[in-house]
Scaffold this motif. Structure first.
Motif, PDB file in Angstrom:
ATOM      1  N   ALA A 177      21.347  -1.342 -24.349  1.00 15.90           N
ATOM      2  CA  ALA A 177      20.334  -1.797 -25.023  1.00 15.90           C
ATOM      3  C   ALA A 177      18.779  -2.470 -24.760  1.00 15.90           C
ATOM      4  O   ALA A 177      18.460  -2.467 -23.635  1.00 15.90           O
ATOM      5  CB  ALA A 177      20.740  -3.339 -25.252  1.00 15.90           C
ATOM      6  N   PRO A 178      18.035  -2.438 -25.962  1.00 19.37           N
ATOM      7  CA  PRO A 178      16.711  -2.243 -25.490  1.00 19.37           C
ATOM      8  C   PRO A 178      16.628  -3.835 -25.149  1.00 19.37           C
ATOM      9  O   PRO A 178      17.428  -5.068 -25.265  1.00 19.37           O
ATOM     10  CB  PRO A 178      16.049  -2.214 -27.308  1.00 19.37           C
ATOM     11  CG  PRO A 178      17.637  -1.437 -28.250  1.00 19.37           C
ATOM     12  CD  PRO A 178      18.661  -1.898 -27.412  1.00 19.37           C
ATOM     13  N   PRO A 179      15.239  -3.596 -24.522  1.00 17.42           N
ATOM     14  CA  PRO A 179      14.850  -5.142 -24.007  1.00 17.42           C
ATOM     15  C   PRO A 179      14.783  -5.914 -24.736  1.00 17.42           C
ATOM     16  O   PRO A 179      13.765  -5.771 -25.545  1.00 17.42           O
ATOM     17  CB  PRO A 179      13.384  -5.056 -23.075  1.00 17.42           C
ATOM     18  CG  PRO A 179      13.697  -3.596 -22.927  1.00 17.42           C
ATOM     19  CD  PRO A 179      14.848  -2.682 -23.760  1.00 17.42           C
ATOM     20  N   VAL A 183      25.360   6.701 -25.409  1.00 21.86           N
ATOM     21  CA  VAL A 183      25.356   6.837 -26.317  1.00 21.86           C
ATOM     22  C   VAL A 183      23.732   5.965 -26.814  1.00 21.86           C
ATOM     23  O   VAL A 183      23.829   5.000 -26.266  1.00 21.86           O
ATOM     24  CB  VAL A 183      26.556   6.263 -27.746  1.00 21.86           C
ATOM     25  CG1 VAL A 183      25.902   6.595 -29.125  1.00 21.86           C
ATOM     26  CG2 VAL A 183      27.500   6.664 -27.187  1.00 21.86           C
ATOM     27  N   ASN A 184      23.368   6.585 -27.132  1.00 21.14           N
ATOM     28  CA  ASN A 184      21.709   5.838 -27.570  1.00 21.14           C
ATOM     29  C   ASN A 184      21.532   5.552 -29.406  1.00 21.14           C
ATOM     30  O   ASN A 184      20.758   5.485 -30.097  1.00 21.14           O
ATOM     31  CB  ASN A 184      20.675   6.680 -27.970  1.00 21.14           C
ATOM     32  CG  ASN A 184      19.001   6.163 -27.705  1.00 21.14           C
ATOM     33  OD1 ASN A 184      18.714   5.283 -27.904  1.00 21.14           O
ATOM     34  ND2 ASN A 184      17.995   7.506 -27.100  1.00 21.14           N
ATOM     35  N   GLU A 230      16.311   4.434 -29.135  1.00 21.27           N
ATOM     36  CA  GLU A 230      14.976   4.862 -28.755  1.00 21.27           C
ATOM     37  C   GLU A 230      14.805   5.700 -28.188  1.00 21.27           C
ATOM     38  O   GLU A 230      15.357   6.793 -27.262  1.00 21.27           O
ATOM     39  CB  GLU A 230      15.421   3.748 -27.145  1.00 21.27           C
ATOM     40  CG  GLU A 230      15.257   2.762 -28.266  1.00 21.27           C
ATOM     41  CD  GLU A 230      15.503   0.868 -26.407  1.00 21.27           C
ATOM     42  OE1 GLU A 230      13.877   0.918 -26.330  1.00 21.27           O
ATOM     43  OE2 GLU A 230      16.476   1.094 -26.031  1.00 21.27           O
ATOM     44  N   PRO A 231      13.628   6.519 -28.703  1.00 22.30           N
ATOM     45  CA  PRO A 231      13.036   8.222 -27.907  1.00 22.30           C
ATOM     46  C   PRO A 231      12.871   8.052 -26.665  1.00 22.30           C
ATOM     47  O   PRO A 231      12.987   8.907 -26.032  1.00 22.30           O
ATOM     48  CB  PRO A 231      11.764   7.643 -28.956  1.00 22.30           C
ATOM     49  CG  PRO A 231      11.824   6.428 -28.666  1.00 22.30           C
ATOM     50  CD  PRO A 231      12.215   5.799 -29.096  1.00 22.30           C
ATOM     51  N   THR A 232      12.418   7.096 -25.920  1.00 25.47           N
ATOM     52  CA  THR A 232      12.268   6.820 -23.994  1.00 25.47           C
ATOM     53  C   THR A 232      13.686   6.783 -23.722  1.00 25.47           C
ATOM     54  O   THR A 232      14.098   7.179 -22.595  1.00 25.47           O
ATOM     55  CB  THR A 232      11.685   5.622 -23.925  1.00 25.47           C
ATOM     56  OG1 THR A 232      11.972   4.467 -24.403  1.00 25.47           O
ATOM     57  CG2 THR A 232      10.501   5.982 -24.367  1.00 25.47           C
ATOM     58  N   LYS A 233      14.974   6.675 -24.308  1.00 22.20           N
ATOM     59  CA  LYS A 233      16.726   6.826 -23.900  1.00 22.20           C
ATOM     60  C   LYS A 233      17.356   7.499 -23.767  1.00 22.20           C
ATOM     61  O   LYS A 233      16.908   8.430 -24.675  1.00 22.20           O
ATOM     62  CB  LYS A 233      17.213   4.983 -24.371  1.00 22.20           C
ATOM     63  CG  LYS A 233      16.541   4.109 -23.758  1.00 22.20           C
ATOM     64  CD  LYS A 233      17.215   3.204 -22.887  1.00 22.20           C
ATOM     65  CE  LYS A 233      16.068   2.190 -22.530  1.00 22.20           C
ATOM     66  NZ  LYS A 233      16.897   0.720 -23.369  1.00 22.20           N
TER      67      LYS A 233
END
Length: 230
Positions: free
Chosen positions: A162-164, A124-125, A129-132
């Motif tokens: 999760a985002p960095p 699940v995003n 995030e568009p790059t994930k």
């Protein structure tokens, strides 16, 4: 620090995070993410008690499978192309990145050929995030309804990346949302065949303690065990 010392330190941090949340640390599986890690280093982790290894390249995983016995559990944690399912269908213990119907159909077909049911997590995003990779949260339940009843796979939970961030507290809402999504999806999909949402795979080297506090049952740790990749 040696790999054994790093493994011990990570286990201590998992235990402390679980204690803060009033959880049993035995509920949390530590997956050592061994992508690009040589087998010799993996053997050091094995000697330190690691039995779950995570790979994100299907052919690399295939080449490593014979290096260990049947007590090792292999996790595929990267995005999986449909034409690479054949490399992991027989030996993979858990696929963390189920994210589209075509992949589910190929897993169903390949695992069925091997005479097994492959446990999977739906990716699940959560943060959008568009790059994930991964499904947006609102599409998880419809996807579960699509794959329910496939004979070659079972969905046993959800996964997110999760985002960095330099501050793990910033991603706490991501982990909390995944847990809440799993609870709601379990209610909506109760009784569907092949759907049993008991696992949350979330948390990596920079944020796994917060993930454990928010309910992770699986954490995926690479750098904190094997050091920086070359």
């Amino acid at each position: 620090m040696t790999i054994a010392e790093r493994v011990a330190a990570v286990r201590d941090r998992i235990a402390a995070a679980a204690a803060r949340a009033g959880r049993d640390p035995g509920e949390v599986t530590l997956v050592a993410v061994s992508k690009t890690v040589p087998v010799a280093a993996m053997r050091e982790a094995y000697a330190a008690g690691i039995r779950d290894f995570g790979e994100n390249r299907a052919q690399e995983a295939r080449d490593k499978f014979p290096a260990f016995g049947e007590d090792v559990r292999w996790h595929f944690v990267g995005r999986l192309q449909t034409n690479k399912v054949k490399y992991i269908a027989r030996h993979c213990h858990l696929l963390h990145s189920l994210d589209r119907l075509a992949l589910a159909q190929e897993v169903d077909r390949r695992a069925g050929r091997c005479g097994r049911v492959l446990p999977c997590l739906v990716e699940v995003n959560v943060a959008g995030e568009p790059t994930k990779a991964g499904l947006p949260p609102e599409k998880v339940v419809p996807f579960l309804q699509q794959v329910a009843g496939m004979k070659g796979l079972q969905v046993v939970g959800l996964m997110t990346v999760a985002p960095p961030t330099d501050d793990p507290e910033r991603v706490r809402p991501v982990f909390r949302q995944l847990r809440q999504l799993a609870e709601e999806a379990a209610r909506q999909c109760r009784g569907l065949p092949g759907i049993e949402l008991r696992h949350l795979s979330m948390g990596m080297t920079d944020d796994f303690e917060v993930a454990v506090e928010e309910g992770a049952t699986i954490v995926r740790i690479g750098r904190a065990i094997f050091g920086e990749r070359g």
